[in-house]
Design an enzyme around this catalytic site. Structure first.
Site, PDB file in Angstrom:
ATOM      1  N   GLY A   1       0.804  -1.221   0.000  1.00 21.84           N
ATOM      2  CA  GLY A   1       0.000   0.000   0.000  1.00 21.84           C
ATOM      3  C   GLY A   1       0.835   1.268   0.000  1.00 21.84           C
ATOM      4  O   GLY A   1       2.034   1.244  -0.251  1.00 21.84           O
TER       5      GLY A   1
ATOM      6  N   LEU B   1       0.424   3.698  -2.199  1.00 21.58           N
ATOM      7  CA  LEU B   1       0.824   3.465  -3.586  1.00 21.58           C
ATOM      8  C   LEU B   1       1.420   4.701  -4.253  1.00 21.58           C
ATOM      9  O   LEU B   1       1.055   5.829  -3.941  1.00 21.58           O
ATOM     10  CB  LEU B   1      -0.392   2.988  -4.381  1.00 21.58           C
ATOM     11  CG  LEU B   1      -1.066   1.735  -3.826  1.00 21.58           C
ATOM     12  CD1 LEU B   1      -2.283   1.380  -4.672  1.00 21.58           C
ATOM     13  CD2 LEU B   1      -0.112   0.553  -3.770  1.00 21.58           C
TER      14      LEU B   1
ATOM     15  N   GLY C   1       5.440   3.793  -9.023  1.00 18.30           N
ATOM     16  CA  GLY C   1       6.134   2.506  -9.170  1.00 18.30           C
ATOM     17  C   GLY C   1       5.127   1.367  -9.114  1.00 18.30           C
ATOM     18  O   GLY C   1       5.088   0.499 -10.000  1.00 18.30           O
ATOM     19  N   HIS C   2       4.280   1.394  -8.083  1.00 17.55           N
ATOM     20  CA  HIS C   2       3.241   0.366  -7.972  1.00 17.55           C
ATOM     21  C   HIS C   2       2.307   0.419  -9.194  1.00 17.55           C
ATOM     22  O   HIS C   2       1.934  -0.611  -9.752  1.00 17.55           O
ATOM     23  CB  HIS C   2       2.378   0.606  -6.728  1.00 17.55           C
ATOM     24  CG  HIS C   2       3.114   0.544  -5.426  1.00 17.55           C
ATOM     25  ND1 HIS C   2       3.316   1.649  -4.638  1.00 17.55           N
ATOM     26  CD2 HIS C   2       3.668  -0.494  -4.744  1.00 17.55           C
ATOM     27  CE1 HIS C   2       3.967   1.310  -3.543  1.00 17.55           C
ATOM     28  NE2 HIS C   2       4.206   0.012  -3.578  1.00 17.55           N
TER      29      HIS C   2
ATOM     30  N   GLN D   1      14.304  -9.439  -3.788  1.00 15.16           N
ATOM     31  CA  GLN D   1      12.978 -10.025  -3.569  1.00 15.16           C
ATOM     32  C   GLN D   1      12.485 -10.714  -4.843  1.00 15.16           C
ATOM     33  O   GLN D   1      11.986 -11.846  -4.797  1.00 15.16           O
ATOM     34  CB  GLN D   1      12.018  -8.914  -3.156  1.00 15.16           C
ATOM     35  CG  GLN D   1      10.549  -9.303  -3.176  1.00 15.16           C
ATOM     36  CD  GLN D   1       9.683  -8.205  -2.605  1.00 15.16           C
ATOM     37  OE1 GLN D   1       9.594  -8.054  -1.398  1.00 15.16           O
ATOM     38  NE2 GLN D   1       9.042  -7.434  -3.462  1.00 15.16           N
TER      39      GLN D   1
ATOM     40  N   VAL E   1      10.800   2.585 -11.353  1.00 12.03           N
ATOM     41  CA  VAL E   1      10.271   3.920 -11.686  1.00 12.03           C
ATOM     42  C   VAL E   1      10.940   4.920 -10.750  1.00 12.03           C
ATOM     43  O   VAL E   1      11.037   4.695  -9.537  1.00 12.03           O
ATOM     44  CB  VAL E   1       8.737   3.962 -11.529  1.00 12.03           C
ATOM     45  CG1 VAL E   1       8.211   5.368 -11.788  1.00 12.03           C
ATOM     46  CG2 VAL E   1       8.085   2.953 -12.470  1.00 12.03           C
TER      47      VAL E   1
ATOM     48  N   SER F   1       9.627   5.106  -3.585  1.00 11.77           N
ATOM     49  CA  SER F   1       9.456   4.148  -2.501  1.00 11.77           C
ATOM     50  C   SER F   1       8.480   4.743  -1.497  1.00 11.77           C
ATOM     51  O   SER F   1       8.501   5.955  -1.253  1.00 11.77           O
ATOM     52  CB  SER F   1      10.804   3.895  -1.814  1.00 11.77           C
ATOM     53  OG  SER F   1      10.602   3.302  -0.542  1.00 11.77           O
TER      54      SER F   1
END
Ligand code: AMP
Length: 283
Positions: free
Chosen positions: A33, A35, A38-39, A155, A178, A187
Protein backbone atom coordinates in the site's frame (compact mmCIF):
# COMPACT_ATOMS: atom_id res chain seq x y z
CA UNK A 1 -15.22 2.30 -11.54
CA UNK A 2 -14.46 1.48 -7.88
CA UNK A 3 -12.69 -1.84 -7.41
CA UNK A 4 -14.34 -4.61 -5.42
CA UNK A 5 -12.72 -4.86 -2.01
CA UNK A 6 -12.23 -8.19 -0.29
CA UNK A 7 -10.98 -8.26 3.28
CA UNK A 8 -11.71 -11.97 3.69
CA UNK A 9 -9.80 -14.83 2.10
CA UNK A 10 -13.04 -16.62 1.20
CA UNK A 11 -14.49 -13.52 -0.53
CA UNK A 12 -11.38 -13.01 -2.66
CA UNK A 13 -11.29 -16.70 -3.57
CA UNK A 14 -14.94 -16.68 -4.62
CA UNK A 15 -14.56 -13.57 -6.76
CA UNK A 16 -11.50 -14.87 -8.60
CA UNK A 17 -12.73 -18.44 -8.91
CA UNK A 18 -15.67 -17.12 -10.91
CA UNK A 19 -13.25 -15.25 -13.14
CA UNK A 20 -11.00 -18.19 -13.84
CA UNK A 21 -13.98 -20.50 -14.41
CA UNK A 22 -15.13 -18.02 -17.05
CA UNK A 23 -11.72 -18.44 -18.72
CA UNK A 24 -10.30 -15.07 -17.63
CA UNK A 25 -6.60 -14.77 -16.83
CA UNK A 26 -5.63 -13.17 -13.53
CA UNK A 27 -2.73 -10.80 -12.95
CA UNK A 28 -1.66 -10.08 -9.34
CA UNK A 29 0.27 -7.09 -8.02
CA UNK A 30 1.26 -7.66 -4.37
CA UNK A 31 1.88 -4.41 -2.44
CA UNK A 32 2.07 -3.01 1.06
CA UNK A 33 0.00 0.00 0.00
CA UNK A 34 0.75 3.74 0.16
CA UNK A 35 0.82 3.47 -3.59
CA UNK A 36 2.95 5.50 -5.96
CA UNK A 37 3.79 5.49 -9.69
CA UNK A 38 6.13 2.51 -9.17
CA UNK A 39 3.24 0.37 -7.97
CA UNK A 40 0.96 1.78 -10.66
CA UNK A 41 3.41 0.83 -13.41
CA UNK A 42 3.04 -2.79 -12.26
CA UNK A 43 -0.75 -2.43 -12.15
CA UNK A 44 -0.86 -1.04 -15.71
CA UNK A 45 1.21 -3.90 -17.02
CA UNK A 46 -0.91 -6.46 -15.16
CA UNK A 47 -4.03 -4.86 -16.65
CA UNK A 48 -2.57 -4.97 -20.15
CA UNK A 49 -1.52 -8.59 -19.98
CA UNK A 50 -4.48 -10.14 -18.14
CA UNK A 51 -8.28 -10.09 -18.23
CA UNK A 52 -8.56 -9.44 -14.49
CA UNK A 53 -6.20 -7.46 -12.29
CA UNK A 54 -6.05 -7.96 -8.53
CA UNK A 55 -3.94 -5.82 -6.22
CA UNK A 56 -3.21 -6.95 -2.70
CA UNK A 57 -2.57 -4.36 0.00
CA UNK A 58 -1.14 -5.91 3.13
CA UNK A 59 1.59 -4.62 5.40
CA UNK A 60 3.08 -7.98 6.23
CA UNK A 61 4.31 -8.12 9.83
CA UNK A 62 6.32 -11.26 9.10
CA UNK A 63 8.81 -9.41 6.90
CA UNK A 64 9.62 -6.70 9.47
CA UNK A 65 12.26 -7.21 12.14
CA UNK A 66 11.44 -6.38 15.79
CA UNK A 67 13.20 -3.00 15.61
CA UNK A 68 11.92 -2.12 12.13
CA UNK A 69 9.17 0.22 11.00
CA UNK A 70 6.05 -2.01 10.90
CA UNK A 71 3.99 0.35 13.09
CA UNK A 72 5.28 3.51 11.42
CA UNK A 73 4.94 2.16 7.87
CA UNK A 74 2.79 4.69 5.94
CA UNK A 75 -0.79 3.66 5.23
CA UNK A 76 -3.59 5.45 3.35
CA UNK A 77 -6.24 3.03 2.16
CA UNK A 78 -8.69 5.66 0.86
CA UNK A 79 -6.09 7.24 -1.36
CA UNK A 80 -4.89 3.82 -2.56
CA UNK A 81 -8.44 2.81 -3.49
CA UNK A 82 -8.97 6.05 -5.45
CA UNK A 83 -5.74 5.45 -7.38
CA UNK A 84 -6.69 1.85 -8.13
CA UNK A 85 -10.19 2.90 -9.20
CA UNK A 86 -8.70 5.18 -11.82
CA UNK A 87 -6.51 2.30 -13.05
CA UNK A 88 -9.48 -0.01 -13.59
CA UNK A 89 -8.44 -2.62 -11.04
CA UNK A 90 -11.23 -5.14 -10.48
CA UNK A 91 -10.34 -6.51 -7.07
CA UNK A 92 -8.37 -5.21 -4.11
CA UNK A 93 -7.51 -7.81 -1.49
CA UNK A 94 -6.76 -6.03 1.78
CA UNK A 95 -7.05 -8.47 4.66
CA UNK A 96 -6.27 -7.75 8.29
CA UNK A 97 -3.32 -9.48 9.93
CA UNK A 98 -5.55 -11.96 11.78
CA UNK A 99 -7.29 -12.98 8.57
CA UNK A 100 -3.95 -13.97 7.03
CA UNK A 101 -1.99 -15.29 10.01
CA UNK A 102 -3.93 -17.19 12.65
CA UNK A 103 -2.31 -16.93 16.07
CA UNK A 104 -1.01 -20.51 15.95
CA UNK A 105 0.44 -20.25 12.43
CA UNK A 106 3.53 -22.48 12.49
CA UNK A 107 4.57 -22.87 8.87
CA UNK A 108 7.00 -20.58 7.09
CA UNK A 109 8.59 -20.78 3.67
CA UNK A 110 12.32 -20.29 3.57
CA UNK A 111 14.50 -19.85 0.50
CA UNK A 112 17.97 -20.85 1.66
CA UNK A 113 20.49 -19.42 -0.77
CA UNK A 114 19.70 -16.10 -2.44
CA UNK A 115 18.05 -14.84 0.75
CA UNK A 116 21.37 -14.88 2.58
CA UNK A 117 23.01 -12.21 0.42
CA UNK A 118 22.53 -8.42 0.35
CA UNK A 119 19.54 -7.38 2.51
CA UNK A 120 19.39 -10.90 3.95
CA UNK A 121 22.26 -10.34 6.35
CA UNK A 122 20.99 -6.98 7.65
CA UNK A 123 17.39 -8.19 7.87
CA UNK A 124 17.40 -11.78 9.21
CA UNK A 125 14.10 -13.54 8.51
CA UNK A 126 12.94 -10.83 6.11
CA UNK A 127 12.80 -13.07 3.04
CA UNK A 128 11.13 -15.88 4.99
CA UNK A 129 8.40 -13.35 5.68
CA UNK A 130 8.29 -12.33 2.03
CA UNK A 131 8.21 -15.90 0.69
CA UNK A 132 5.55 -16.96 3.16
CA UNK A 133 3.17 -14.09 2.35
CA UNK A 134 3.75 -14.34 -1.40
CA UNK A 135 3.11 -18.09 -1.38
CA UNK A 136 -0.05 -17.51 0.64
CA UNK A 137 -1.22 -14.81 -1.78
CA UNK A 138 -0.56 -17.14 -4.70
CA UNK A 139 -2.56 -19.90 -3.00
CA UNK A 140 -5.45 -17.60 -2.14
CA UNK A 141 -5.65 -15.63 -5.38
CA UNK A 142 -4.32 -18.22 -7.89
CA UNK A 143 -2.92 -15.68 -10.37
CA UNK A 144 -1.66 -16.67 -13.81
CA UNK A 145 0.94 -13.91 -13.61
CA UNK A 146 2.41 -11.92 -10.73
CA UNK A 147 4.21 -8.60 -11.11
CA UNK A 148 7.15 -7.42 -9.00
CA UNK A 149 9.41 -4.38 -9.28
CA UNK A 150 13.13 -4.62 -9.97
CA UNK A 151 13.47 -1.93 -7.31
CA UNK A 152 13.39 -4.85 -4.84
CA UNK A 153 15.75 -6.85 -7.01
CA UNK A 154 16.64 -9.49 -4.42
CA UNK A 155 12.98 -10.02 -3.57
CA UNK A 156 12.19 -10.60 -7.25
CA UNK A 157 14.98 -13.19 -7.62
CA UNK A 158 14.09 -14.95 -4.36
CA UNK A 159 10.47 -15.24 -5.50
CA UNK A 160 11.51 -16.52 -8.92
CA UNK A 161 13.60 -19.17 -7.16
CA UNK A 162 10.77 -20.16 -4.81
CA UNK A 163 8.35 -20.50 -7.73
CA UNK A 164 10.85 -22.63 -9.63
CA UNK A 165 11.80 -24.80 -6.67
CA UNK A 166 8.22 -25.44 -5.55
CA UNK A 167 6.81 -26.00 -9.07
CA UNK A 168 4.33 -23.20 -8.67
CA UNK A 169 2.15 -22.47 -11.67
CA UNK A 170 2.52 -18.72 -11.86
CA UNK A 171 4.57 -16.58 -14.19
CA UNK A 172 6.72 -14.08 -12.27
CA UNK A 173 7.24 -10.85 -14.17
CA UNK A 174 9.88 -8.27 -13.22
CA UNK A 175 9.17 -4.61 -14.04
CA UNK A 176 11.66 -1.72 -14.35
CA UNK A 177 12.35 0.75 -11.54
CA UNK A 178 10.27 3.92 -11.69
CA UNK A 179 12.19 7.03 -10.59
CA UNK A 180 11.54 10.65 -9.77
CA UNK A 181 12.75 13.07 -12.41
CA UNK A 182 16.01 13.62 -10.50
CA UNK A 183 16.67 9.88 -10.26
CA UNK A 184 15.46 8.91 -6.79
CA UNK A 185 13.75 5.51 -6.95
CA UNK A 186 10.13 5.82 -5.83
CA UNK A 187 9.46 4.15 -2.50
CA UNK A 188 6.71 4.38 0.12
CA UNK A 189 9.54 4.95 2.61
CA UNK A 190 10.63 8.18 0.86
CA UNK A 191 7.89 9.81 2.92
CA UNK A 192 10.18 9.46 5.98
CA UNK A 193 12.70 11.88 4.41
CA UNK A 194 12.99 15.51 5.47
CA UNK A 195 13.70 18.02 2.72
CA UNK A 196 17.45 17.89 3.39
CA UNK A 197 17.43 14.09 3.55
CA UNK A 198 15.45 13.89 0.31
CA UNK A 199 18.26 15.83 -1.39
CA UNK A 200 20.93 13.59 0.16
CA UNK A 201 19.03 10.44 -0.86
CA UNK A 202 20.09 11.17 -4.44
CA UNK A 203 23.45 9.66 -3.43
CA UNK A 204 22.18 6.20 -4.35
CA UNK A 205 20.95 6.88 -7.89
CA UNK A 206 23.92 9.19 -8.56
CA UNK A 207 26.39 6.50 -7.46
CA UNK A 208 24.66 4.01 -9.75
CA UNK A 209 24.75 6.55 -12.59
CA UNK A 210 28.49 6.89 -12.08
CA UNK A 211 28.80 3.08 -12.07
CA UNK A 212 26.99 2.86 -15.42
CA UNK A 213 29.28 5.52 -16.79
CA UNK A 214 32.57 3.80 -15.79
CA UNK A 215 31.12 0.49 -16.99
CA UNK A 216 30.37 2.09 -20.37
CA UNK A 217 34.00 3.26 -20.44
CA UNK A 218 35.13 -0.36 -20.06
CA UNK A 219 35.56 -0.86 -16.31
CA UNK A 220 34.92 -4.52 -15.39
CA UNK A 221 36.68 -4.88 -12.05
CA UNK A 222 34.11 -5.02 -9.25
CA UNK A 223 36.44 -3.58 -6.61
CA UNK A 224 36.96 -0.51 -8.77
CA UNK A 225 33.21 -0.28 -9.41
CA UNK A 226 32.51 -0.40 -5.68
CA UNK A 227 35.20 2.20 -5.03
CA UNK A 228 33.26 4.51 -7.36
CA UNK A 229 30.10 3.90 -5.33
CA UNK A 230 31.87 4.63 -2.03
CA UNK A 231 33.40 7.80 -3.41
CA UNK A 232 30.08 9.20 -4.61
CA UNK A 233 28.13 8.16 -1.51
CA UNK A 234 30.96 9.46 0.69
CA UNK A 235 30.30 12.96 -0.60
CA UNK A 236 26.80 12.90 0.96
CA UNK A 237 27.36 13.33 4.71
CA UNK A 238 23.82 12.34 5.76
CA UNK A 239 23.96 9.00 3.94
CA UNK A 240 25.22 5.89 5.72
CA UNK A 241 25.99 3.10 3.27
CA UNK A 242 24.85 -0.27 4.63
CA UNK A 243 26.17 -2.31 1.74
CA UNK A 244 27.30 -1.95 -1.86
CA UNK A 245 27.80 -5.19 -3.77
CA UNK A 246 28.16 -6.56 -7.25
CA UNK A 247 26.35 -9.87 -7.61
CA UNK A 248 25.41 -12.40 -10.24
CA UNK A 249 22.11 -11.11 -11.63
CA UNK A 250 20.36 -14.46 -11.13
CA UNK A 251 21.72 -16.26 -8.09
CA UNK A 252 23.02 -13.09 -6.35
CA UNK A 253 26.39 -14.62 -5.46
CA UNK A 254 29.23 -12.05 -5.24
CA UNK A 255 31.32 -11.62 -8.39
CA UNK A 256 34.80 -10.16 -8.93
CA UNK A 257 34.61 -9.22 -12.59
CA UNK A 258 31.66 -8.20 -14.73
CA UNK A 259 31.98 -11.14 -17.11
CA UNK A 260 28.24 -11.93 -17.09
CA UNK A 261 25.02 -10.13 -16.24
CA UNK A 262 25.36 -8.62 -12.76
CA UNK A 263 23.41 -6.39 -10.42
CA UNK A 264 25.06 -3.58 -8.49
CA UNK A 265 22.95 -3.30 -5.34
CA UNK A 266 23.03 -0.63 -2.64
CA UNK A 267 21.34 -0.13 0.71
CA UNK A 268 21.78 3.00 2.80
CA UNK A 269 20.28 4.79 5.76
CA UNK A 270 19.21 8.38 5.31
CA UNK A 271 17.69 9.69 8.52
CA UNK A 272 15.24 7.02 9.65
CA UNK A 273 14.70 5.69 6.13
CA UNK A 274 16.45 2.60 4.87
CA UNK A 275 16.66 2.97 1.11
CA UNK A 276 17.71 0.48 -1.56
CA UNK A 277 18.52 0.87 -5.23
CA UNK A 278 20.27 -1.11 -7.94
CA UNK A 279 21.31 -1.24 -11.55
CA UNK A 280 21.87 -4.22 -13.82
CA UNK A 281 25.02 -4.34 -15.97
CA UNK A 282 25.34 -6.73 -18.89
CA UNK A 283 28.70 -7.02 -20.73
P1 AMP B 1 5.97 -2.52 -1.67
O1 AMP B 1 4.60 -1.93 -1.50
O2 AMP B 1 7.07 -1.58 -1.34
O3 AMP B 1 6.09 -3.88 -1.02
O4 AMP B 1 6.12 -2.77 -3.22
C1 AMP B 1 5.19 -3.55 -3.94
C2 AMP B 1 5.76 -3.86 -5.31
O5 AMP B 1 6.01 -2.64 -5.99
C3 AMP B 1 7.10 -4.61 -5.23
O6 AMP B 1 7.13 -5.59 -6.25
C4 AMP B 1 8.10 -3.52 -5.48
O7 AMP B 1 9.30 -3.98 -6.05
C5 AMP B 1 7.34 -2.64 -6.46
N1 AMP B 1 7.91 -1.29 -6.46
C6 AMP B 1 8.12 -0.48 -5.39
N2 AMP B 1 8.73 0.66 -5.75
C7 AMP B 1 8.94 0.56 -7.09
C8 AMP B 1 9.54 1.42 -8.07
N3 AMP B 1 10.06 2.59 -7.75
N4 AMP B 1 9.57 0.99 -9.35
C9 AMP B 1 9.06 -0.21 -9.70
N5 AMP B 1 8.48 -1.06 -8.82
C10 AMP B 1 8.41 -0.69 -7.55
Amino acid sequence: MKPNIATRVAEARKFLKRKSEAGFTIGLVPTMGFLHEGHLSLVRRARRENDTCVVSIFVNPLQFGPSEDFDAYPRDMDRDLDLLASEGVELVFSPGVKEVFSCDCSTIVSEKKLSGFLCGSARPGHFDGVCTIVLKLFNILRPDRAYFGEKDYQQLQVIRRMVRDLDMEVEVIGCPIVREEDGLALSSRNTYLSEAEREQALALSRALGEVRSVFADGERDCRSILAVVRKVVGSYPMVRLEYAEVCDAEDLSPVERVDRKVVVALAARVGRARLIDNTVLAP
